[in-house]
Design a protein around this motif. Structure first.
Motif, short mmCIF file in Angstrom:
data_model
loop_
_atom_site.label_atom_id
_atom_site.label_comp_id
_atom_site.label_asym_id
_atom_site.label_seq_id
_atom_site.Cartn_x
_atom_site.Cartn_y
_atom_site.Cartn_z
N ARG A 1 7.78 -0.66 6.68
CA ARG A 1 7.16 0.65 6.46
C ARG A 1 7.74 1.27 5.21
O ARG A 1 8.95 1.21 4.97
CB ARG A 1 7.39 1.56 7.67
N THR B 1 0.85 -1.19 0.00
CA THR B 1 0.00 0.00 0.00
C THR B 1 0.89 1.24 0.00
O THR B 1 2.12 1.14 -0.07
CB THR B 1 -0.92 0.02 1.24
N THR B 2 0.27 2.39 0.13
CA THR B 2 1.05 3.64 0.16
C THR B 2 1.65 3.88 1.54
O THR B 2 2.24 4.94 1.78
CB THR B 2 0.15 4.83 -0.22
N GLU B 3 1.50 2.90 2.43
CA GLU B 3 2.06 3.04 3.77
C GLU B 3 3.09 1.96 4.11
O GLU B 3 4.08 2.23 4.77
CB GLU B 3 0.94 3.01 4.82
#
Length: 802
Positions: free
Chosen positions: A615, A596-598
């Motif tokens: 992360r 994901t974008t995280e």
């Protein structure tokens, strides 16, 4: 400013390939390499000498790349795949074709002495001696050498030749990243015209040594420079003439190199604001600029322009308004309802791009399960009596010929089941359809109903929607699932026929079962009950789809934004180390990963609870791993820091080269703005007391190869790059600027445009005049701002001789 390069690649087909199998045929596929780095593998087309692929790719890469090569291979199940031949296009060749290289290219033999790769680090000096000057050559290291041995590495040494004398370095065993740090000296003769030749070789005990590449230097130029040091690209040995291997066939390609210098965002704001202002006024009429852009855009580049405009407005939240403006333009010039949106206009091309960008995940949810079932069943399906193949049926000992009527009936049953399942899935998917897609179809439906209001045109608004949803989106995806990321391989002949018949049935439903569509292929009649039922289902679905108000649209968009879909997900194998000490072993465990974008997370299954693994902000590099490291191919490494700031590396294995490059691309894109990205890395692993790649014994030793963070594949779910799209639009408008200036000079234009006179220093009020002024300002910005230097890349510091 930033220099960006990309390759648009379309691998069309091959012809007259040589037979590699005992059946007199081949199973061809293509491998695409950029500077010897495999980045693409097409699907295999089975049992043919004239394969059709039709696969398209967009590759982003550093401006310093040298060549792209297309290898045609023959897949073998029991032995190593055979190399049929290759086509190589250098960067200079592509740069000489501004509109792209397009056509047939003859395959050439793959000569081992030409298959060189990598770079060598040298320091060259001219030093004074007691009697004459001396030429000193320090051979420091090399990287990314071609693996010539079965173990996936080489045993490289370097041979330095000058003026009849030859000196050699020591041999570094089992490494493609050797370090020598050895120096040689030669007496430099005053008038000698000899060149200095540095050759890399792979040492073999029982067979002849393998050539790894060479660099040739002009010594006279070196005299002037006195000292040079740098990385030099190894060149092939072109002194040998290729043996005549006969006709190896041809490959049809379309390859286009695009180099763009992208300015800072602020430079494009006037252009973006001007175009957005035009779109925002679209409710009052189509305005001036968009119609002019459509009028001056040629057919051959209309798709590119449509895609760039669509992405630009999508990033500004104006995609729906832009498409609505194009709908109005199309409807104004259409008098016959049955010709609506049938041409390849800017509206049609933009809508196709919009559905691929905004609706691909929705397509996968509706069509994906049906496609999977067709591939799994592999049933023989045929409705055309002239093409029916009658085969034996029954159990062992009780075979009987299947009649033509039985084949047709069974085929009709199969297709009715697939079509019914597809339409049922579609009927239930109103809420799953992205809000922006629903809102766009709402505008289309309303505009068409306003233009054709009579009862005789009752179906026209529905057909307008299905002309995009069914005819230009669902049907093409059913016919070519690989091109829509639904399958990794092309369908075989039997499955392909089933998909084609299913796509025809979907088109008949999309055309609202008109007499014209039925008359074309009367043998599709057995599907008519399902088609008629499907028309009613589809009309009901569209009525619900377009019944969306502004508030509901905003609520849906807000809900979707909170449920950000993964950038990429799928099964991967993660490396696990078992035991401690000398008996340590390793294995790969299969898990389901989600990016994901995280963060990069994993779970045991797609539906299991995910555990955060890495992360996103901690990623420092995503690179390939040498095959010899684990004895397995398609392994990548993600280099990151843990919460305590300590460097860590995760090793993940993919199932094929395409999946490997897709994951690398996704990881590189989402971490491109991270601080602390690495410029070098180790392509091997630290095993025992040394790195397997360069044999250095310090675990914290600097990487022996450069990272490739700028090499990525473009995919449908890529983040929008607003500055690049603005630059592409500017580049296109620059090409049609003379036509735009002619339009500005047309008699009566000022009166028509309502242009108020402007004083000195005031901006023109005519939108076209404003656009031309913006183009002039951007041209000056490009010419006045020197391009920022690219990140350090291997360079050729001396003039090379071949």
């Amino acid at each position: 400013m930033a220099k960006r390069s990309s390759l648009s690649i379309r691998i069309v087909e091959g012809k007259n390939l040589p037979a590699k199998d005992i059946t007199g045929s081949s199973d061809p596929y293509c491998i695409v390499k950029v500077d010897n780095e495999p980045i693409i593998r097409t699907a295999t087309v089975w049992k043919t000498l004239c394969p059709f692929w039709g696969e398209e790719y967009q590759v982003h890469l550093p401006p310093t790349f040298h060549a792209v090569a297309f290898y045609v291979m023959d897949e073998d199940a029991l032995s190593r795949d055979d190399v049929i031949g290759k086509v190589c296009l250098t960067r200079d060749t592509l740069a000489s074709h501004p509109k792209g290289f397009s056509g047939w290219a003859h395959l050439t033999e793959v000569d081992p002495d030409e298959e060189v790769q990598g770079e060598i680090h040298l320091r060259l000096e001219v030093v004074p001696g007691p009697r004459a000057h001396r030429l000193r050559c320090s051979v420091l290291e090399a990287r990314d050498l071609a693996p010539k041995d079965r173990n996936g590495a080489s045993d490289p040494f370097v041979r330095v030749r000058y003026n009849g004398r030859t000196q050699e370095t020591s041999i570094v065993k089992k490494s493609c990243y050797p370090r020598w740090n050895e120096t040689f000296e030669f007496e430099l003769e005053e008038r000698a015209a000899e060149a200095l030749c540095v050759e890399a070789w792979d040492w073999d005990l029982v067979s002849r040594n393998d050539f790894l590449g060479k660099v040739v230097f002009n010594v006279q130029r070196l005299r002037v420079a006195q000292q040079e040091e740098g990385w030099f690209r190894l060149q092939p040995d072109q002194s040998k003439s290729l043996r005549d291997k006969g006709n190896l066939g041809s490959l049809q390609l379309e390859v286009r190199l695009r180099d763009e210098t992208v300015l800072p965002s602020g430079c494009y704001q006037p252009l973006v604001q001007l175009l957005c202002h035009e779109v925002k006024l679209g409710a009052q009429g189509p305005g001036q600029l968009i119609p002019l852009i459509e009028e001056t855009t040629s057919t051959e580049c209309r798709q590119d322009v449509a895609t760039s405009l669509l992405k630009l407005f999508l990033g500004q939240g104006l995609a729906k308004d832009f498409l609505d403006l194009l709908f109005q333009l199309e409807l104004r010039r259409t008098s016959e309802a049955n010709t609506l949106f049938r041409s390849n206009s800017l509206a049609s091309k933009s809508m196709e791009s919009f559905l691929k960008v905004a609706g691909m995940r929705y397509l996968h949810g509706i069509v994906g399960p049906i496609i999977d079932k067709v591939f799994e069943e592999k049933k023989y399906v045929e409705l055309d009596p002239s093409k029916v193949e009658v085969k034996d049926v029954g159990c062992s000992g009780l075979h009987r010929p299947q009649t033509e009527a039985e084949v047709l009936e069974q085929s009709a049953q199969t297709l009715r089941a697939h079509l019914g399942a597809l339409l049922s899935s579609l009927s239930r998917s109103v809420r799953a359809c992205p809000a922006v897609v629903r809102a766009t179809f709402r505008q289309l439906f309303r505009r068409v109903r306003e233009r054709f209001p009579g009862t005789q045109h009752e179906n026209v608004p529905f057909i307008a929607v299905t002309s995009f949803l069914c005819l230009r989106f669902f049907s093409p995806a059913i016919m070519s699932p690989k091109l829509f990321y639904l399958r990794e391989r092309h369908a075989d002949a039997r499955t392909s026929r089933t998909l084609l018949l299913l796509a025809k049935a979907v088109q008949n439903v999309g055309n609202m079962d008109t007499p014209a569509s039925r008359a074309k292929e009367a043998w599709m009649e057995p599907l008519q009950p399902t088609v008629r039922q499907g028309v009613a289902q589809l009309k009901d679905f569209i009525a619900k789809l377009v019944d969306i108000e502004e508030k509901e649209e905003l609520d849906l968009q807000r809900t979707l934004s909170l449920q950000a879909p993964p950038v990429k997900e799928g099964p991967l194998f993660i490396h696990r180390t078992k035991g401690k000490g000398p008996l340590t072993s390793s294995s790969f465990k299969k898990l389901h990963f989600s990016l994901t974008t995280e963060a990069l997370s994993f779970a045991k299954t797609p539906s299991s609870k995910k555990s955060a693994f890495i992360r996103l902000a901690n990623i420092r590099a995503a690179e390939k791993v040498e095959e010899k490291s684990f004895g397995s191919s398609h392994v990548m490494q993600v280099i990151y820091t843990d919460d305590a700031g300590r460097p860590q590396t995760a090793y993940l294995q993919c199932k094929c080269v395409n999946e490997l490059n897709q994951w690398l691309s996704a990881l590189r894109k989402v971490s491109i703005n991270n601080s602390g990205l690495l410029g070098s890395y180790h392509p091997g692993i630290f095993r025992g007391d040394k790195w397997s790649c360069c044999h250095q014994k310090d675990r914290t030793d600097r990487g022996c190869d450069k990272t490739r963070s700028r090499v990525t594949l473009q995919e449908w779910n890529d983040p929008l790059d607003h500055d690049l799209e603005a630059q592409l639009i500017y580049r296109h408008l620059l090409g049609v600027e003379p036509a735009l200036r002619e339009k500005l000079q047309e008699p009566g234009r000022s009166t028509e445009a309502g242009v108020a006179p402007t004083g000195p220093g005031q901006a023109p009020e005519d939108p076209l005049a404003q656009l031309l002024q913006v183009l002039q300002d951007l041209r000056e910005a490009h010419s006045s701002c020197p391009a920022s230097p690219p990140p350090p890349e291997p360079t050729r510091l001396l003039e090379l001789q071949t």
